[in-house]
Design a protein around this motif. Structure first.
Motif, PDB file in Angstrom:
ATOM      1  N   THR A  64       0.830  -1.209   0.000  1.00  0.00           N
ATOM      2  CA  THR A  64       0.000   0.000   0.000  1.00  0.00           C
ATOM      3  C   THR A  64       0.862   1.254   0.000  1.00  0.00           C
ATOM      4  OG1 THR A  64      -1.746  -1.170   1.180  1.00  0.00           O
ATOM      5  CG2 THR A  64      -1.803   1.226   1.259  1.00  0.00           C
ATOM      6  N   LEU A 142      -7.442   6.276  -1.129  1.00  0.00           N
ATOM      7  CA  LEU A 142      -6.654   5.147  -0.631  1.00  0.00           C
ATOM      8  C   LEU A 142      -5.925   5.518   0.660  1.00  0.00           C
ATOM      9  CD1 LEU A 142      -5.760   2.239  -1.151  1.00  0.00           C
ATOM     10  CD2 LEU A 142      -3.901   3.140  -2.552  1.00  0.00           C
ATOM     11  N   ALA A 146      -6.405   3.740   4.242  1.00  0.00           N
ATOM     12  CA  ALA A 146      -5.250   3.152   4.930  1.00  0.00           C
ATOM     13  C   ALA A 146      -5.091   3.724   6.335  1.00  0.00           C
ATOM     14  CB  ALA A 146      -3.986   3.379   4.104  1.00  0.00           C
ATOM     15  N   TRP A 158       0.009  -0.907   5.799  1.00  0.00           N
ATOM     16  CA  TRP A 158       0.980  -0.276   4.896  1.00  0.00           C
ATOM     17  C   TRP A 158       1.856  -1.304   4.187  1.00  0.00           C
ATOM     18  CZ3 TRP A 158      -0.697   4.421   4.599  1.00  0.00           C
ATOM     19  CH2 TRP A 158      -1.265   5.030   5.710  1.00  0.00           C
ATOM     20  N   SER A 161      -0.474  -5.641   0.220  1.00  0.00           N
ATOM     21  CA  SER A 161      -0.858  -5.096  -1.087  1.00  0.00           C
ATOM     22  C   SER A 161      -2.318  -4.636  -1.057  1.00  0.00           C
ATOM     23  CB  SER A 161      -0.658  -6.131  -2.190  1.00  0.00           C
ATOM     24  OG  SER A 161      -1.597  -7.170  -2.064  1.00  0.00           O
ATOM     25  N   VAL A 162      -2.604  -3.633  -1.877  1.00  0.00           N
ATOM     26  CA  VAL A 162      -3.943  -3.052  -1.927  1.00  0.00           C
ATOM     27  C   VAL A 162      -4.967  -4.088  -2.378  1.00  0.00           C
ATOM     28  CG1 VAL A 162      -5.348  -1.283  -3.090  1.00  0.00           C
ATOM     29  CG2 VAL A 162      -3.055  -0.729  -2.306  1.00  0.00           C
ATOM     30  N   TRP A 167     -10.470  -4.299   2.491  1.00  0.00           N
ATOM     31  CA  TRP A 167     -10.759  -2.913   2.838  1.00  0.00           C
ATOM     32  C   TRP A 167     -12.163  -2.721   3.377  1.00  0.00           C
ATOM     33  CZ3 TRP A 167      -6.798   0.250   3.123  1.00  0.00           C
ATOM     34  CH2 TRP A 167      -5.664  -0.030   2.373  1.00  0.00           C
TER      35      TRP A 167
END
Length: 170
Positions: A64, A142, A146, A158, A161-162, A167
């Protein structure tokens, strides 16, 4: 999908800049062309890397924080290009085509005139500013997500990975 739209608009900007590069002589009014080609090329490299790695849901090597850094860099590039295009005198420049032999004889180039140049310039400017809005908007979205997850759920957000992080729940 946001990165896909940014990539599409980047391809359009690159096509216009390459068209200008092939037709225009570099001078004070056309210094934006190499910069536009650089910004588009760098953006395509970063975006294709981000999109290519996002296909790997579990093995994505881009965390991220790296994606946020890449988006910040792209946003800065597009902001610089958009500001340069918006503040340049090139927008209202007249285009005159000369034969390459003596540079005094005017030549008509089919499909390219001052009106065409100015319209393409405005498209390049508009898509550059649209990319600024999209890149910075996605970056802020984003980053907000985060930070929210950092304080409420998982401090390691952090380093994940996104595409593999949940989320919106599990």
């Amino acid at each position: 999908s946001t990165l896909g739209v940014i990539l599409l608009w980047t391809v359009i900007c690159l096509a216009i800049a390459a068209h200008f590069q092939s037709l225009l002589v570099i001078n004070d009014l056309t210094r934006f062309v190499p910069f536009a080609i650089f910004v588009c090329s760098a953006s395509m490299l970063v975006l294709l890397t981000l999109l290519g790695c996002s296909v790997l849901r579990t093995g994505n090597p881009i965390s991220t924080r790296i994606e946020l850094g890449c988006l910040g860099l792209l946003g800065t590039f597009w902001l610089a290009l958009g500001a340069y295009l918006a503040s340049s005198d090139s927008e209202n420049a007249n285009v005159e085509c000369f034969s390459s032999a003596d540079e005094t004889t005017l030549v008509d180039v089919a499909g390219f005139s001052t009106d065409t140049y100015q319209a393409q310039y405005r498209v390049l400017e508009a898509f550059s500013l649209f990319n600024v809005i999209l890149v910075w908007g996605f970056l802020l979205f984003l980053l907000t997500m985060a930070v929210k997850h950092h304080y409420r759920v998982n401090r390691n957000v952090w380093f994940i990975s996104v595409t593999s992080y949940p989320w919106f729940g599990s």
